[in-house]
Write a protein that holds these residues in place. Sequence first.
Motif, mmCIF file in Angstrom:
data_model
loop_
_atom_site.group_PDB
_atom_site.id
_atom_site.type_symbol
_atom_site.label_atom_id
_atom_site.label_comp_id
_atom_site.label_asym_id
_atom_site.label_seq_id
_atom_site.Cartn_x
_atom_site.Cartn_y
_atom_site.Cartn_z
ATOM 1 N N UNK A 1 -1.281 9.087 -5.619
ATOM 2 C CA UNK A 1 -1.657 7.704 -5.929
ATOM 3 C C UNK A 1 -2.109 7.569 -7.383
ATOM 4 N N UNK A 2 -2.917 8.548 -7.846
ATOM 5 C CA UNK A 2 -3.434 8.429 -9.216
ATOM 6 C C UNK A 2 -2.321 8.597 -10.253
ATOM 7 N N UNK B 1 0.823 -1.212 0.000
ATOM 8 C CA UNK B 1 0.000 0.000 0.000
ATOM 9 C C UNK B 1 0.857 1.262 0.000
ATOM 10 N N UNK C 1 -0.632 5.332 -10.601
ATOM 11 C CA UNK C 1 -1.456 4.420 -11.405
ATOM 12 C C UNK C 1 -1.312 4.740 -12.889
ATOM 13 N N UNK D 1 0.262 -0.721 -10.487
ATOM 14 C CA UNK D 1 -1.092 -1.210 -10.199
ATOM 15 C C UNK D 1 -1.076 -1.969 -8.886
ATOM 16 N N UNK D 2 -2.081 -1.708 -8.049
ATOM 17 C CA UNK D 2 -2.240 -2.484 -6.818
ATOM 18 C C UNK D 2 -3.536 -3.282 -6.910
ATOM 19 N N UNK E 1 1.807 1.983 -3.452
ATOM 20 C CA UNK E 1 0.697 2.468 -4.281
ATOM 21 C C UNK E 1 0.223 3.858 -3.862
ATOM 22 N N UNK E 2 0.672 4.322 -2.678
ATOM 23 C CA UNK E 2 0.352 5.696 -2.284
ATOM 24 C C UNK E 2 -0.825 5.844 -1.344
ATOM 25 N N UNK E 3 -1.107 4.830 -0.537
ATOM 26 C CA UNK E 3 -2.199 4.944 0.435
ATOM 27 C C UNK E 3 -1.890 6.069 1.434
ATOM 28 N N UNK E 4 -2.869 6.986 1.633
ATOM 29 C CA UNK E 4 -2.588 8.173 2.456
ATOM 30 C C UNK E 4 -2.314 7.860 3.930
ATOM 31 N N UNK F 1 -6.147 -5.157 -4.870
ATOM 32 C CA UNK F 1 -6.480 -5.043 -3.446
ATOM 33 C C UNK F 1 -6.794 -6.402 -2.817
#
Lengths: 436, 258
Positions: free
Chosen positions: B80-81, B53, B84, B89-90, B56-59, B92
């Motif tokens: 995060x965008x 995560x 992408x 790509x993550x 992928x850039x989870x805040x 989930x």
Amino acid sequence: MSTVVGATHPYIASLLNGCESGHDQLSWLGERRAAALERANALAVPTTRDEEWRFTDITPLTRVPFQPAVAVPHPGADDVAKFIIPEAGVRLTFVDGMFAPELSANAGLPYGVVVTSLAAGLATHGSVIERHLARHARFEQDVFAALNTARLRDGALVWVAKNQQCPTPVQLLFLSTQKAVAAYPRCLVVAEAGAELTLVEEYASLVDNAYFTDAVTEVAIGDGAQVRHVRLQREARDAFHIATCAVALAKDANYASHAITLGARISRHDLSVRQGGEGAEARLDGLTLIGGRQLADTHTLLDHGRPNGRSRQLHKCIVGGAAHAVFSGKIAVAPGAQLTDSAQESRNLLLSNKAHVDTKPQLEIFADDVKCAHGATVGQLEAEHLFYLQSRGLSEQRARNLLTYAFGAEVIDGIPVPSLVEQLEETVLAETQSAE
Amino acid sequence: MTRADAKVLLEVKGLHANVAGVEILKGIDLVVRAGEVHAIMGPNGSGKSTFAKALAGHPAYEVTAGTATFEGRNIFDMAAEERARAGLFLGFQYPLEIPGVSNAAFLRLAYNTVQGARGKDELDPLEFDDYVREKMKLLEMDASFLDRSVNDGFSGGEKKRNEILQMALLEPRLAILDETDSGLDIDALRVVSGGVNRLLTRDNAVVLVTHYQRLLNYIVPDYVHVMEGGRIIKTGGRELAVELEARGYDWLKGKVAA
């Protein structure tokens, strides 16, 4: 015997200015209007000290000296075209509260379905009107319902005879075109036993200015009859809109309401559904989507008066800017209304720090063998959902808009008129994207 | 398939990250080249999902030290965008449900957003419908999944297929699949891993985050990394996963990768 009665409340007096109670040829109508005028004179404009108005301050309304609408040239068919619902075979259009036959349409209704102005209906369906008009929307304690009834001249009549089905939706369109006028739209909808009807009641404006709509709608649903009622309020952003809708359900009657609130500076919608026969069923869906400095108040009453009643209610508010939404939902179960099955849900989404919502479920249960569930949530968009969409390439703003749209879609998708669903989805998407 | 001359897609050095003020990642190094399949294994709480995560850039995951470059760009400078759109790509572990948004509309929006950012053609609804149906065959998904709300009421296996469908549409250079095998029965596992295998090329790469060796019977890794306490404590080939299956994680505890 035309009289102008001096009201105790000066603002009500100004609204009643010129209101006469003497010209009715029908004595029962004259009596009801006179009684309403008397109550309008006796009642004051509610303030936040009144329990039913504690969240909604309507002082801004009383600062505008609204005049009765006068006859003006009507808008052209082109201006009205965007409000027309293609599925509706019949449409009545009212301009500033007055019937506009040239903007109305009747694609040929089957025997047993009548959609006409109240004034015209009095000649042909007087006994139906006498049985129901001003009998369901109680004005004794409601100054705005009393005002509307005292001002009652015309309105819409929808009547479906016993065991008849109205094949297409009926659209009642109330358009405002004048500044600083007060209009008093009135609808009477009667579905006799076993009848079926889909109704779209819409309030909209061709101009962006301050006016006042004081509307009353009465819906009487006979034994085993079914009415689906879409109510769309998209008044001008500076307008005031106060409306009462009273629904009476007979035995095994079925009523579904889809009430969408988008417009007006200050709006109030009082919806009361009274179950007067066993086994009646009601579904009340509501969506309020407001922003800026709008205030939208929805008060509902589900009155389970008889056994075996069932009700489902979902009310959603999406509140942006510094707007304020109110939902007060009362469920009453009378003594003896056993096996009532009722569920109410209030879900609210706040889009900004200044947005505000008051939600108040009220249960008054006087029977012991009943199911009454209720729940309320107030929240913001969830970070996990935003991240999921962002991880698929959507900007944060786009992700917010999509989730906001999805929140409203649950109510919109339930509307039984496909073109309206599409139109409202676009409206909500545009509304939520305005910040993008 | 490993090639020493293959392009480096991801390079992580000394990565530390916190969640709610607690340090979960305590210095991770990892290099992923084009054409490679990596597996990151480890017991619950070892930090493997956090690692996925954070990349992928989870805040909620705050990077406190270290670097990560993706095709030469510092990903911690990217939202995060943007990651992408750049091709990260993550998949989930728990795909989110979005009632009220049709899967078709969501997939097309994601596809067109990423295509647009890459300077490629977007597809209108009809064109997209043809395109997505072709991709769905890869995952043996019924077309009815397009009309339903995103993941709403999907079974665990259906959600995971939908994740790999998104991977197929977005064509990432690097896919990090977080516990894609969890909740899958043997048939679904075969279909999902078959889909992933067919998406692998010599220009892209996959990092599989998994608790169990089972998935690695279907998607064969070039490297297996074992995480423990927020670090990679051992790296080996496919045989390491087999050994973990036989011996569990305990025998590695306390060991630190050389």
